[in-house]
Scaffold this active site. Sequence first.
Site, short mmCIF file in Angstrom:
data_model
loop_
_atom_site.label_atom_id
_atom_site.label_comp_id
_atom_site.label_asym_id
_atom_site.label_seq_id
_atom_site.Cartn_x
_atom_site.Cartn_y
_atom_site.Cartn_z
N ASP A 11 52.63 34.00 51.51
CA ASP A 11 53.98 33.59 51.90
C ASP A 11 54.71 34.87 52.27
O ASP A 11 54.95 35.72 51.42
CB ASP A 11 54.64 32.88 50.71
CG ASP A 11 56.07 32.44 51.00
OD1 ASP A 11 56.67 32.93 51.98
OD2 ASP A 11 56.59 31.61 50.24
N TYR A 228 51.67 34.42 33.57
CA TYR A 228 50.64 33.85 34.44
C TYR A 228 51.07 34.13 35.88
O TYR A 228 52.05 33.61 36.37
CB TYR A 228 50.60 32.36 34.13
CG TYR A 228 49.61 31.53 34.87
CD1 TYR A 228 48.60 32.08 35.64
CD2 TYR A 228 49.67 30.15 34.77
CE1 TYR A 228 47.70 31.27 36.29
CE2 TYR A 228 48.79 29.33 35.41
CZ TYR A 228 47.81 29.90 36.18
OH TYR A 228 46.92 29.09 36.82
N LYS A 231 50.24 31.76 40.72
CA LYS A 231 49.96 30.37 40.46
C LYS A 231 50.03 29.51 41.71
O LYS A 231 49.87 28.31 41.65
CB LYS A 231 51.06 29.93 39.49
CG LYS A 231 50.79 28.72 38.68
CD LYS A 231 51.99 28.53 37.77
CE LYS A 231 51.96 27.17 37.12
NZ LYS A 231 53.04 26.98 36.20
P1 13P Z 1 56.88 28.67 47.50
O1 13P Z 1 55.96 29.05 46.37
O2 13P Z 1 56.22 27.78 48.50
O3 13P Z 1 57.52 29.87 48.12
O4 13P Z 1 58.03 27.76 46.88
C1 13P Z 1 58.85 28.33 45.90
C2 13P Z 1 59.90 27.41 45.39
O5 13P Z 1 60.56 27.78 44.46
C3 13P Z 1 60.12 26.09 46.00
O6 13P Z 1 61.19 25.41 45.39
MG MG Z 2 58.31 30.62 49.74
MG MG Z 3 54.59 28.20 49.64
#
Ligand code: 13P
Ligand code: MG
Ligand code: MG
Length: 365
Positions: A11, A228, A231
């Site tokens: 990401d 952790y 994840k």
């Molecule tokens: P992502 O792990 O896809 O960035 O999403 C994080 C999040 O907090 C969604 O509410």
């Molecule tokens: Mg994100």
């Molecule tokens: Mg994501």
Amino acid sequence: MKVTLSVIKADVGGYVGHSSMHPEIVDIAKESLSLAKTGGKLIDYDVLHCGDDLDLIMTHTMGEEAGEIHKLAWDTFVKCTEKAKELKLYGAGQDLLSDAFSGNVKGLGPGVAEMEFEERRSDPVIIFMADKTSPGAWNFPLYKMFGDPFNTAGLVIDPHMHDGFLFNVLDVYENKIVTFSLPEELYDALVFIGAMEHYIIKSIVRKSDNEIAAVSSTQKLNFLAGKYVGKDDPVLIVRAQSGFPAVGEVLEPFTFPHLVAGWMRGSHMGPFMPVTFKTANPSRFDGPPRVIAAGYQIAEGKLIGPRDMFDDPSFDNARAMANDMADYMRRHGSFEPHRLPLEDMEYTTLPEVKKKLEGRFKTNE
Ligand code: 13P
Ligand code: MG
Ligand code: MG
Ligand code: 13P
């Protein structure tokens, strides 16, 4: 011919919020991998996204954990992050946990699934990519594909599959791997893989000849300093046909949108919804969790595809069911089992609230 298929994801910034990917980011990644293909490093590549996760799909002959390929992925994510910062995309560089690359992306934030294999006469491969969930989400469908004869008829009627498969399972808390031989050890295996946030299926091999069948992106999972890490938002490679489950058997488990951990703030259970590439943009309560399936035929290392495998009305019922389940789960608000148990939440105010209330907890006489 021996070919390596590497799927490396990160990401690098969401558009808008955590819901999707800005098209310019995909273009930058494609340009970066295109140069590597021209330079001879890659045989072929593709770039896809599921929600806010960018997936680099690469074929080459350098084997698993090749430094050059990992560096290429890392440098590509860095370039994408620069653009994400310029556009002020949300959480730019979210999964690049380190400032410096040191030979391997494992443990630096990106997720990795890689397999090297001798290309068959025809080699269909399905790459699953998910958003708003954790690698434990693959346990259920992998069990169905490789362990359940009600899902995979081939376990009963294909002589090459009839001996069963070996499941390599990672204990993410102890960082240990245990192998289960199915079908004989099915009941033992289910004791563990049913606890999908603790024991995660890392890979599956065919018992008759040790041929690799499936690999998931569990590598970066570990318990660092009591926390952790890594994840989120996994990928999975599955080989199909001729001694492996047929393509239809590989996809069949996703007709049931089972409950997975993730969704809003990585802290809620929700249905795993199989969607098309175009609709992989989780927006409702940042979800529900999504999965896309990209099908390829590998030909001399070339990626012939992708076919958008969930672009099929036969998954409409699963999507409708997932929406009903999402309504049902959402009504629980802050109550379990919608919200994850306290220790499994990615976000928590527990320590602060506990501290604030220190002294207010009296012994129950
Ligand atoms: P992502 O792990 O896809 O960035 O999403 C994080 C999040 O907090 C969604 O509410
Ligand atoms: Mg994100
Ligand atoms: Mg994501
Ligand atoms: P075809 O006869 O169309 O190749 O299909 C074989 C098969 O195994 C389908 O599951």
